[in-house]
Write an enzyme that holds these catalytic residues in place. Structure first.
Site: not given
Ligand code: NAP
Length: 308
Positions: A224, A271
């Site tokens: 993001r 994006h």
């Molecule tokens: P997720 O499963 O919720 O994983 C988030 C990760 O970030 C977890 O490992 C979490 O730690 C870590 N995290 C959150 N807050 C943190 C902090 N303050 N310090 C350190 N680590 C932190 O999410 P996901 O499904 O992998 O997706 C991640 C992101 O990708 C989405 O939120 C979205 O913004 C982005 N995305 C982008 C696209 C695109 O097309 N560009 C598409 C899809 C998603 P813990 O494991 O300890 O909870």
């Protein structure tokens, strides 16, 4: 018989309707699925944050909201939403797309492909690229997407370090918390951001942390926009950062006069790193509705307090 409201942009309905009906039927559910239902009769809402529904309070019977997107920053702070919220986790579609984007852009920079794709002077530089084992990659965010990308890059031989909020035991180096961030970034040659957009993750890459990766390091941001301090990144591109490939921005579409567009060592992708795929996403949602109807805990629940 649950009433399911599809609350996304009108044009999305044509993409989703057949897949949702097929997936709900396969779960053996008897249901009503529509884009327009009396709010007080809706049991489940399949939701995109850009839908016209922004006030959930008329939906008095609602049992859960299923977000069609992985990112929930546009809905998680909505105080009118008081029922469980799930986010999209779909290995077959959304995750696979992200693995492909991250692997492709990692290999572009690792192999130095640009020098061969655009070579107007017909330079014959036969310096071979290093092997992946000599290219440390750090992934910030070890969730559904971060772990899948780490596995794919590890399979290719890259030494991966993964950083998250809580400690993790994974088959590669992991760190967590504020101290762990410094450790994870120091000496990294490719840094990939797959964190959610929350108050705690804003400006994770800033003037101080951008100084930690190795000289010439590449930043990939399919996470993001707010994860990076834009001005600090532009300054770091004059120092140790070699290139930034950015898919997400603070303002989207990226304004036409933003300096990222014209910077010779910034690549902008609009994006498109990954998107929800209606066929596989429909199966994920139908399975979760079936779980709820059986009284089981939903998969992929958002923790409202931590914002993801
Ligand atoms: P997720 O499963 O919720 O994983 C988030 C990760 O970030 C977890 O490992 C979490 O730690 C870590 N995290 C959150 N807050 C943190 C902090 N303050 N310090 C350190 N680590 C932190 O999410 P996901 O499904 O992998 O997706 C991640 C992101 O990708 C989405 O939120 C979205 O913004 C982005 N995305 C982008 C696209 C695109 O097309 N560009 C598409 C899809 C998603 P813990 O494991 O300890 O909870």
């Amino acid at each position: 018989m649950p009433n399911i409201l599809f609350a996304a942009l009108t044009e999305a309905w044509a993409d989703y309707e057949t897949h949702l009906r097929t997936a709900l039927d396969a779960q053996g559910l008897d249901y009503t699925l529509a884009t327009d239902l009396p709010p007080e009769g809706v049991d489940y809402m399949i939701y995109a944050p850009n839908s016209t529904v922004q006030d959930f309070s008329p939906f008095t019977r609602l049992k859960a909201v299923m977000n069609l997107w992985a990112g929930v920053e546009r809905v998680v702070k909505n105080d009118t939403l008081t029922v469980p919220l799930t986010r999209m986790v779909d290995d077959e579609g959304l995750t696979q797309g992200m693995v492909e984007w991250v692997t492709g852009h990692t290999l572009r920079h690792h192999l130095g492909m640009d020098a061969h794709i655009v070579n107007p002077d017909r330079t014959w530089d036969d310096t071979p690229p290093p092997l992946s084992k000599d290219r440390p990659v750090t992934i910030l965010g070890m969730g559904a997407l971060g772990q899948a990308c780490a596995a794919a890059l590890g399979q290719l031989g890259f030494p991966v370090t993964g950083w998250s909020r809580s400690p993790k035991s994974l088959p590669f180096r992991t760190t967590h918390g504020a101290d762990g961030l410094r450790e994870a970034l120091t000496g990294a040659q490719i840094v990939i951001l797959l964190l959610p957009d929350t108050p705690a993750t804003a400006n994770t890459l800033n003037a101080e942390t951008l100084a930690l990766p190795a000289p010439g390091a590449v930043i990939l941001n399919p996470g993001r926009g707010p994860l990076i301090d834009d001005d600090a990144l532009l300054a770091a591109l004059d120092a140790n950062i070699g290139h930034a490939t950015l898919d997400t921005f603070r303002t989207e579409p990226l304004p036409r006069d933003h300096p990222f567009w014209s910077h010779p060592r910034v690549t902008v992708t609009p994006h498109i790193a990954s998107t929800t795929r209606p066929d596989s996403a429909a199966r994920v949602i139908a399975a979760n509705i079936a779980r709820a109807e059986r009284g089981e805990t939903l998969h992929h629940l958002v923790d409202r307090a931590s914002g993801y």
